[in-house]
Design an enzyme around this catalytic site. Structure first.
Site, mmCIF file in Angstrom:
data_model
loop_
_atom_site.group_PDB
_atom_site.id
_atom_site.type_symbol
_atom_site.label_atom_id
_atom_site.label_comp_id
_atom_site.label_asym_id
_atom_site.label_seq_id
_atom_site.Cartn_x
_atom_site.Cartn_y
_atom_site.Cartn_z
ATOM 1 N N CYS A 157 0.793 -1.329 0.093
ATOM 2 C CA CYS A 157 -0.114 0.125 -0.147
ATOM 3 C C CYS A 157 0.764 1.310 -0.086
ATOM 4 C CB CYS A 157 -0.882 0.055 1.152
ATOM 5 S SG CYS A 157 -2.123 -1.201 1.512
ATOM 6 N N GLY A 191 1.361 -0.351 -4.846
ATOM 7 C CA GLY A 191 0.314 -0.982 -5.173
ATOM 8 C C GLY A 191 -0.377 -0.731 -6.338
ATOM 9 N N ASN A 211 -1.511 1.764 5.797
ATOM 10 C CA ASN A 211 -0.275 0.926 4.898
ATOM 11 C C ASN A 211 0.275 -0.011 6.067
ATOM 12 O OD1 ASN A 211 3.135 1.855 3.768
ATOM 13 N ND2 ASN A 211 1.835 -0.031 3.391
ATOM 14 N N GLY A 212 0.268 -1.187 5.887
ATOM 15 C CA GLY A 212 1.024 -1.873 7.032
ATOM 16 C C GLY A 212 0.032 -3.137 7.143
ATOM 17 N N TYR A 266 14.356 -2.420 -1.930
ATOM 18 C CA TYR A 266 13.713 -2.737 -3.111
ATOM 19 C C TYR A 266 12.331 -1.994 -3.060
ATOM 20 C CZ TYR A 266 10.582 -5.553 -6.196
ATOM 21 O OH TYR A 266 9.718 -5.614 -7.047
#
Ligand code: SF4
Length: 484
Positions: free
Chosen positions: A16, A42, A120-121, A261
């Site tokens: 996300c 995302g 997010n998470g 990344y």
């Protein structure tokens, strides 16, 4: 929604990105641009909520890319107001079969007014919380773990929304960077370990919250600072920024894979350029695992900065031995094993004239299942390379992530079942070396390497040491390293 590309099946996926703007006219347009810059976090779906005093809360949630949905004037006109938040998602928690009801931001109407949240998470005790909430009468609309936050807020007895959010988030375990809004406030919160990123920026008289700094740049916003682990900021229409630390203090555990990344190379993390960190990783790799060769080639695009670092350190020339087809896009092809192999060829092509007769070092960011690495090696050998040496810019990924990154089951991770030498034989390459955990820590700026007693980052997918026990998964039978 865009189907996933067979090539992508062999990479870990961030799930996300979150974004919010307050204090500018037509804030939703800024949010759309910000989400576009966060699209790498995302690609499955995106959503935007805005608030306008006359028109109230409005929302739009769509499958697919931001650019295919939130560029249409007819849609953006339905999102008026100077306060807006948005979310891009790739699902891990929530249903794999995508449903629009799982697309954030989520909205709740409370006695003191509405609120929308974008998360997010990953909440590691979401299943237990959901069970408890349903037993007590909550009616869930989605299968997403993030919806628990709205229901916990609804049950709080606090009198304002920021305090209700604090109440709710104190019950939540795992990783969260949340951007939320009420009718008059933009709110940003990071979990006490600060696993996922969140930054604060300034645009004109307004303020911005974003997962990454690259999404500040796109709207010309100035990067002010990172939201601290465990911090909540509440920003009002008149420009006030109030900071609080409502959670019990814990050691910071930022996701080290963001450096390797996930984040865009033009973002700044922890005061460091992601690009520079990745170049440092390549330098460390070259020091740790030198090899005689003629060329250093990146596996594009994510291996590029590390390959440049490897080349600079080793003195071996850098070359674009593999060319990525930028216009390939995502295919409609079913990801069977056979097509998955072909998928790499559709997306990447070997620069034969460079490779023929050469000893080639290939630098990639990670090895997950190994399917892509094998195919790339075959392509390089087909093009006439004499030797193929893989150098990987992360340690072996042997454990799944439960904090907001989609990882295959442990048994599908190559490094979970094979030693480095077994992986080398499996990939049929002349040599295979991963950066060490200490080397990775040095590359992100920890000169002494990893502090084994209290690691400075979350590195659970490499070390198996989870900073927060993934309680839902343990209940489902996941075995921690200590219990193996
Ligand atoms: S387990 Fe790995 S990917 Fe997940 S938060 Fe930790 S370092 Fe990042």
């Amino acid at each position: 929604m865009p189907p996933s590309h067979p090539f992508d099946d062999d990479k870990l996926k961030e799930e996300c990105g979150v974004y919010g703007v307050i204090g500018v006219t037509d804030a939703a347009n800024f949010v759309a641009l910000g989400l576009h810059a966060l699209q790498h976090r995302g690609q499955e779906a995106g959503g935007i909520v805005s608030y306008h005093p006359e028109h109230g809360f409005n929302s739009a949630r769509r499958f697919g890319y931001v650019r295919d949905n939130f560029t249409k004037a007819s849609l953006m006109e339905t999102l008026p107001g100077s306060l807006s938040i948005g979310h891009v998602r790739y699902s891990t928690a929530g249903s794999k079969a995508a449903a629009i009801r799982d697309v954030q931001p989520f909205f709740g109407e409370f006695s003191m007014g509405g609120a929308a949240i974008a998360h997010n998470g990953n909440i590691t005790n979401a299943a237990a919380l959901r069970r408890e909430l349903i037993e007590r009468g909550s009616i869930f609309q989605s299968s997403s773990d993030s919806e628990c936050i709205i229901h916990l807020m609804a049950r709080s007895l606090q009198r304002n929304i920021p305090e209700r959010m604090q109440d709710a988030l104190r019950r939540v375990e795992g990783a969260f960077s949340v951007v939320a809004m009420t009718r008059t406030k933009l709110i940003g919160v990071r979990d006490p370990m600060g696993v996922r990123p969140l930054v604060l920026g300034k645009v004109g008289d307004g303020w911005v919250l974003s997962s990454e700094t690259c999404a500040l740049d796109i709207i010309g916003a100035e990067f002010i600072r990172e939201i601290e682990p465990g911090e909540m900021v509440v920003i009002t229409e008149n420009g006030g920024v109030e900071s609080q630390f409502p959670f019990r203090k814990q050691a910071s555990k930022f996701c080290i894979f963001e450096h390797v990344y996930f984040s865009r190379p033009d973002s700044i993390l922890g005061g460091r350029s992601v690009y520079e960190t990745r170049e440092n990783i390549g330098r460390e790799l070259a020091k740790e695992s030198p090899v005689e060769a003629d060329l250093v080639c990146p596996v594009p695009d994510s291996g590029t900065p590390a390959a440049i670092g490897f080349s600079l350190e080793s003195g071996i020339p850098y070359a674009m031995g593999i060319i990525r087809n930028q216009y390939m896009g995502r295919t409609f092809i079913e990801p069977t094993e056979q097509i998955r192999n072909m998928g790499v060829r559709l997306k990447l092509n070997v620069n034969r004239a460079l490779i023929e007769g050469k000893r080639v070092i290939l630098v990639d960011d990670s090895v997950v299942r190994g399917t892509t690495s094998r195919k790339i090696k075959e392509m390089i050998l087909d093009a006439g390379a004499k030797e193929v040496h893989f150098r990987i810019a992360s340690p072996p990924t042997a454990w799944p992530c439960f904090y907001g990154v989609d990882t295959p089951n442990r048994e599908k991770l190559l490094a979970a079942t094979m030693s480095e030498e077994e992986m080398r034989q499996h990939l049929e390459v002349d040599s295979l070396k991963f950066i060490s955990l200490d080397g990775l820590y040095r590359a992100v700026g920890e000169a002494q390497g990893r502090d084994a007693k209290c690691p400075q980052y979350c590195d659970a997918c490499f070390s198996g040491e989870y900073p927060v026990a993934p309680s839902d998964m343990i209940e489902k039978g996941f075995v921690l390293k200590a219990a193996e």
